[in-house]
Design a protein around this motif. Sequence first.
Motif, PDB file in Angstrom:
ATOM      1  N   LEU A 357       0.844 -15.816 -77.031  1.00  0.00           N
ATOM      2  CA  LEU A 357      -0.442 -15.124 -77.095  1.00  0.00           C
ATOM      3  C   LEU A 357      -0.308 -13.701 -76.580  1.00  0.00           C
ATOM      4  O   LEU A 357       0.303 -13.454 -75.537  1.00  0.00           O
ATOM      5  N   LEU A 358      -0.879 -12.770 -77.318  1.00  0.00           N
ATOM      6  CA  LEU A 358      -0.922 -11.362 -76.923  1.00  0.00           C
ATOM      7  C   LEU A 358      -2.365 -10.906 -76.949  1.00  0.00           C
ATOM      8  O   LEU A 358      -3.057 -11.034 -77.974  1.00  0.00           O
ATOM      9  N   ARG A 402       6.325 -15.483 -71.333  1.00  0.00           N
ATOM     10  CA  ARG A 402       6.333 -16.266 -70.094  1.00  0.00           C
ATOM     11  C   ARG A 402       5.201 -17.287 -70.140  1.00  0.00           C
ATOM     12  O   ARG A 402       4.253 -17.165 -70.919  1.00  0.00           O
ATOM     13  N   PRO A 403       5.241 -18.322 -69.277  1.00  0.00           N
ATOM     14  CA  PRO A 403       4.148 -19.302 -69.228  1.00  0.00           C
ATOM     15  C   PRO A 403       2.855 -18.678 -68.711  1.00  0.00           C
ATOM     16  O   PRO A 403       2.859 -17.673 -67.995  1.00  0.00           O
ATOM     17  N   LEU A 411      -7.584 -12.929 -66.196  1.00  0.00           N
ATOM     18  CA  LEU A 411      -8.005 -11.541 -65.991  1.00  0.00           C
ATOM     19  C   LEU A 411      -7.272 -10.566 -66.900  1.00  0.00           C
ATOM     20  O   LEU A 411      -7.416  -9.342 -66.734  1.00  0.00           O
ATOM     21  N   ILE A 412      -6.478 -11.057 -67.841  1.00  0.00           N
ATOM     22  CA  ILE A 412      -5.792 -10.157 -68.769  1.00  0.00           C
ATOM     23  C   ILE A 412      -6.829  -9.370 -69.562  1.00  0.00           C
ATOM     24  O   ILE A 412      -7.731  -9.943 -70.174  1.00  0.00           O
ATOM     25  N   GLY A 413      -6.702  -8.060 -69.543  1.00  0.00           N
ATOM     26  CA  GLY A 413      -7.640  -7.205 -70.262  1.00  0.00           C
ATOM     27  C   GLY A 413      -8.998  -7.067 -69.612  1.00  0.00           C
ATOM     28  O   GLY A 413      -9.939  -6.586 -70.255  1.00  0.00           O
ATOM     29  N   SER A 450       1.558 -19.968 -73.620  1.00  0.00           N
ATOM     30  CA  SER A 450       2.514 -18.920 -73.237  1.00  0.00           C
ATOM     31  C   SER A 450       1.957 -17.576 -73.675  1.00  0.00           C
ATOM     32  O   SER A 450       1.315 -17.459 -74.727  1.00  0.00           O
ATOM     33  N   VAL A 451       2.175 -16.557 -72.861  1.00  0.00           N
ATOM     34  CA  VAL A 451       1.617 -15.230 -73.117  1.00  0.00           C
ATOM     35  C   VAL A 451       2.722 -14.193 -73.054  1.00  0.00           C
ATOM     36  O   VAL A 451       3.803 -14.424 -72.499  1.00  0.00           O
ATOM     37  N   LEU A 452       2.428 -13.025 -73.627  1.00  0.00           N
ATOM     38  CA  LEU A 452       3.329 -11.881 -73.522  1.00  0.00           C
ATOM     39  C   LEU A 452       3.172 -11.242 -72.154  1.00  0.00           C
ATOM     40  O   LEU A 452       2.046 -11.060 -71.665  1.00  0.00           O
TER      41      LEU A 452
END
Length: 461
Positions: A357-358, A402-403, A411-413, A450-452
């Motif tokens: 996920l990005l 990464r996981p 809190l991403i973004g 999993s995320v970037l």
Amino acid sequence: MTESKTATKAAASKGFSNPALKAMGIPTIKLPSRNWMIFWSVLTVTLSGIAYDKYEQKQIVKRYCNSVESKSKLTLDTNRVPRKITVFIAPPPNDYLETSLKVWRRYIKPILYYAGLDYEIIEEDKQGLIRTHVANQIRQIRKNYLAQHDGVPKIEVVKDEETEQTTPIYDPHPGKEFKRSFDYRDIIGIFYHRPKIEKIINTDSEPNDPKLAGGVICLGRGAYKEYINGLHEGLLGPLEQPEAVEDKYLEPAIEELKEKDTTASEIREALEESSIPVEEVSVPNEDATVQGEVKEGDIKKDDDEKKEEEKNDSRYLPRFISPEEYSDTPILDEILKQLPVIKNSATGVPILLHQPLLMIPVPSLSGFTTIPQRIVRFYQRRFYTEQVCSQVTHLINQDNIRPFKDPSDLLIGVEEEEDWPKHWVKQGLKKNSEWVQPFKSDKRVTEFISVLGQDYDRSDD
């Protein structure tokens, strides 16, 4: 002496002249006035800053496109489907969808194109569409699994009470099954004279690690929230839509207000102050009063129209489960039996839950008081371009994955929310908007995400 000084000043005011220049036909050279010098200087600096920033943006996009172009030159068999990226696009609050689409067209789409990857775009013009789309996909996977393992095809029969004989009821529309199984390759195209490809292989179904399959891009903080909520709803929620909220809460509330001879505007104000979503309420016109049989008919008519409109819009469904119910809801057997990797039975591709996920924020300021900050951002757009292009390239190259860190990655973004208009947030809190509600998760779901890696990951090392 005085006359010579006067002549010198007059000559200087007319400009610089030289006999040699006059012999070549060049007129007198004169500098512009002070005001004109200021005007042209400001104009030159302004246009130069814009031109430089635009040039740098093009160079950044071109550099990243060239870095992934080698992937598109790899050969791919005719029976194979290339890697597919799913893109969810939501507009910034109080803004148009075109604002987010510009980011997609300028900085993301060119890199995916040069990398030779396929992509699917899901656009949102109404809150809840992305959540519904993600949840419906997972619910369909669950239904297919139950149909294959627990469900047994049944043929409806009619029983005669006198003779006690049963007669099967056949499908009155057999053409529907023929239409579903019909393949145009049998009658047109190169497969009319050549044997057609029986099995199509998805590239995303081959990696052993699901993190190397496909990919998801959420363009906007709102799209990111709805995507995470959709994963939880699809995995933890029921398969069928539960009883509508208005049937359990709205009807008693309206009945109580009707007994008090309350106007329609007062009903809406009272419901806005409660925790019931305003968008799920239908009330009569402002000039109508809620008393007598006519007023009750108006409420019922408006409610029926609202329900009919929601039924016609099949893209949006109310939540099947609230975030407060995540921890109290067990994971059902059809999910546990498919873990640790849930795949689409038709294609063998891991579902969106397992794909990397990005999240890309969409900065969008509005209002008169934010003009200075908007000007600064306009001249520094190249830094945002570098950030977006580098993240998309990491997703394509499948590195820096990464996981999911729960709850910090929720809190991403979050910096994008600082640009949201305060009046829109205030109104969203009253209406119980999905974007401004507390953002919650369940570790039983996020452990498979999993995320970037973001910028703060590298700063922590």
